[in-house]
Scaffold this motif. Structure first.
Motif, PDB file in Angstrom:
ATOM      1  N   GLN A 127      -6.475   3.654   2.122  1.00 14.39           N
ATOM      2  CA  GLN A 127      -6.011   4.567   0.983  1.00 14.39           C
ATOM      3  C   GLN A 127      -6.354   3.963  -0.511  1.00 14.39           C
ATOM      4  OE1 GLN A 127      -4.034   7.232   0.823  1.00 14.39           O
ATOM      5  NE2 GLN A 127      -2.781   6.775  -1.327  1.00 14.39           N
ATOM      6  N   CYS A 171       0.790  -1.198   0.099  1.00 18.34           N
ATOM      7  CA  CYS A 171       0.000   0.065  -0.007  1.00 18.34           C
ATOM      8  C   CYS A 171       0.835   1.273  -0.065  1.00 18.34           C
ATOM      9  CB  CYS A 171      -1.107  -0.159   1.127  1.00 18.34           C
ATOM     10  SG  CYS A 171      -1.789   1.374   1.267  1.00 18.34           S
ATOM     11  N   CYS A 212      -7.043   0.193  -0.208  1.00 15.70           N
ATOM     12  CA  CYS A 212      -6.389  -0.668   1.054  1.00 15.70           C
ATOM     13  C   CYS A 212      -7.356  -1.205   2.205  1.00 15.70           C
ATOM     14  CB  CYS A 212      -5.279   0.043   1.769  1.00 15.70           C
ATOM     15  SG  CYS A 212      -4.358  -0.717   2.941  1.00 15.70           S
ATOM     16  N   CYS A 260      -6.652   2.575   7.464  1.00 15.46           N
ATOM     17  CA  CYS A 260      -5.958   3.141   6.319  1.00 15.46           C
ATOM     18  C   CYS A 260      -7.015   3.344   5.059  1.00 15.46           C
ATOM     19  CB  CYS A 260      -4.880   2.067   5.732  1.00 15.46           C
ATOM     20  SG  CYS A 260      -3.967   2.815   4.311  1.00 15.46           S
ATOM     21  N   CYS A 263       0.106   2.879   3.934  1.00 14.07           N
ATOM     22  CA  CYS A 263       0.538   2.154   4.995  1.00 14.07           C
ATOM     23  C   CYS A 263       2.101   1.184   4.807  1.00 14.07           C
ATOM     24  CB  CYS A 263      -0.451   1.595   5.763  1.00 14.07           C
ATOM     25  SG  CYS A 263      -1.388   0.170   4.949  1.00 14.07           S
TER      26      CYS A 263
HETATM   27 ZN   LIG Z   1      -2.832   0.916   3.355  1.00 18.41          ZN
END
Ligand SMILES: [Zn+2]
Length: 199
Positions: free
Chosen positions: A39, A11, A32, A37, A14
């Motif tokens: 993302q 990712c 993600c 997270c 993270c």
């Molecule tokens: Zn992540």
């Protein structure tokens, strides 16, 4: 698009691994899955890293039909074929009666790596660039692919075992080079899109 099984990528936010499936590549992004997270990672299309080219033993070859012991290796990029020593693929003056039908710089075969498919393309064009003037010059007697006479400026892909005729008397069979699948797999690039790749 390249063939691949599910893959893990880090990712962008993270750094933990996310499992990516082919449909995520079709969507162009994956979120993600790790707690806290979420993302959205934009994905690059899968492709084969061009560094694979450094480890290959060859890039294909031409085999002279009248004498298959005569094999002419091709290189990556442009290959000028003809009977001049300035050619990348220099065949000697092949004479029929007392006449040679092959021009000094007769045709050009461009070997191109298709990074999306992980294989080579072989593009044929009649003529070649002149060594001094750099002007493109057609051959005197023409170039054939599987019996078809190439037109002026025309470029055609030669398939595996395609028959290239120089001047209508001399024929060369193309043996393409196939990268072993196991090697290809190890050069498959599956990764999130970096910010500097977004333009
Ligand atoms: Zn992540």
């Amino acid at each position: 698009m390249a063939n691949f099984k599910n893959a893990l990528i880090p990712c962008q936010k993270c750094g933990r691994s996310i499992a990516v499936k082919s449909r995520d590549y079709e969507n162009g992004a994956i979120q993600c899955t790790h707690l806290g997270c979420g993302q959205i990672n934009q994905l690059t299309l899968p492709y084969y890293d061009e560094r694979i080219l450094e480890g290959l033993p060859e890039f294909g070859r031409l085999v002279y039909q009248a004498d298959p012991t005569r094999v002419f290796p091709l290189r990556l990029g442009a290959n000028v074929v003809g009977h001049s020593s300035t050619c990348d693929v220099s065949v000697e003056r092949l004479v029929h009666g007392d006449k040679c039908y092959i021009s000094r710089r007769h045709c050009t075969i461009e070997v191109i790596f298709d990074k999306w498919k992980g294989r080579f393309r072989y593009q044929l064009r009649d003529g070649a660039s002149d060594i001094n003037s750099h002007h493109y010059k057609s051959s005197l007697n023409g170039t054939l692919l599987n019996g078809y006479l190439l037109q002026n400026g025309e470029k055609i892909d030669i398939g595996d075992q395609g028959l290239v005729g120089l001047g209508g008397k001399d024929f060369f069979r193309l043996e393409t080079f196939r990268i072993p699948p196991r090697m290809l797999e190890s050069y498959l690039m599956l990764k999130p899109l970096e910010p500097d790749e977004t333009q």
